[in-house]
Design a protein around this motif. Sequence first.
Motif, short mmCIF file in Angstrom:
data_model
loop_
_atom_site.label_atom_id
_atom_site.label_comp_id
_atom_site.label_asym_id
_atom_site.label_seq_id
_atom_site.Cartn_x
_atom_site.Cartn_y
_atom_site.Cartn_z
N PRO A 1 -5.98 108.55 43.25
CA PRO A 1 -7.08 108.70 42.29
C PRO A 1 -8.46 108.70 42.93
O PRO A 1 -9.40 109.26 42.36
N VAL A 2 -8.62 108.06 44.09
CA VAL A 2 -9.94 108.03 44.72
C VAL A 2 -10.07 109.09 45.81
O VAL A 2 -11.17 109.57 46.08
N ALA A 3 -9.00 109.49 46.44
CA ALA A 3 -9.05 110.48 47.50
C ALA A 3 -8.81 111.90 46.99
O ALA A 3 -9.28 112.86 47.60
N ARG A 4 -8.04 112.03 45.88
CA ARG A 4 -7.69 113.32 45.31
C ARG A 4 -6.97 114.21 46.32
O ARG A 4 -7.14 115.42 46.33
N ARG A 5 -6.20 113.62 47.18
CA ARG A 5 -5.41 114.39 48.13
C ARG A 5 -4.15 113.60 48.45
O ARG A 5 -4.09 112.38 48.31
N TRP A 6 -3.14 114.35 48.87
CA TRP A 6 -1.86 113.79 49.28
C TRP A 6 -2.04 112.83 50.44
O TRP A 6 -2.88 113.04 51.33
N LEU A 7 -1.27 111.77 50.47
CA LEU A 7 -1.16 110.87 51.61
C LEU A 7 0.30 110.85 52.01
O LEU A 7 1.15 110.37 51.26
N ASP A 8 0.59 111.38 53.18
CA ASP A 8 1.98 111.44 53.64
C ASP A 8 2.51 110.03 53.93
O ASP A 8 1.74 109.12 54.26
N PHE A 9 3.82 109.88 53.82
CA PHE A 9 4.43 108.59 54.14
C PHE A 9 4.07 108.13 55.56
O PHE A 9 3.98 106.93 55.82
N THR A 10 3.90 109.06 56.47
CA THR A 10 3.63 108.69 57.86
C THR A 10 2.13 108.57 58.14
O THR A 10 1.75 108.35 59.30
N GLU A 11 1.30 108.66 57.11
CA GLU A 11 -0.15 108.54 57.30
C GLU A 11 -0.67 107.16 56.92
O GLU A 11 -1.88 106.94 56.89
#
Length: 227
Positions: A154-164
């Motif tokens: 909700p704050v980044a508005r982008r995907w966060l990969d499991f490995t990130e």
Amino acid sequence: MIGALLPPGVAWAERFADDVPEALFPQEQQAIAQAVPKRRREFATGRWCARRALHRLGLPSVPILPGERGAPGWPPGVVGSITHCPGYRGAVVARAGAFLTVGVDAEVDEPLPDGVLEAVSLPAERSQLDRPGPPSWDRLLFSAKESIYKAWFPVARRWLDFTEAQVTLHDDGTFTADVLVDGPLRAVGGRWLSSGGLLLTAVAIPAPAYFPPASRPAPPRRGRPAQ
């Protein structure tokens, strides 16, 4: 259960079965009209929990429609998260003036299917899982990452990969994570609980104005549904 993981100011509600009336707003009914019955039931119970949590903040019932990547569309001035798994549905909400974001996840306390751990974790994370359970440490790691993602999106508005995001699980019922990509969150902390065959994880990050200056946080890809 989820209330034990949350700080003051975060409201919550939970159910352990789909035993509430399917009292959906027309817009919500339309959004879920093509879903299978199981999905309709868990959706309706999740929205029931969300509205109960909103009431605990003194706010009225409103439609909560799926938005980008499935994230719930909360009313203005509210942050929140919904989760469901077999035997559990829950929702948490907070006022945006007090909390930047929140994320919760529920999982059945059992090992991940073969091959999943390698896909959702880093080698350094897997090295901490060789300890006696319960809980199922691999599933707990997965749940912590889900909570972090629900707080991040909700704050980044982008995907966060499991490995990130590199997560460390602590025996005292907490976890910490370093986010390995640029974005609004760098270091994330949360809490976890194992009880009754379920795993719950929660992240609640105070709004920036509520952090002491020394601890203020630093400010399209494929995706999984946010909630």
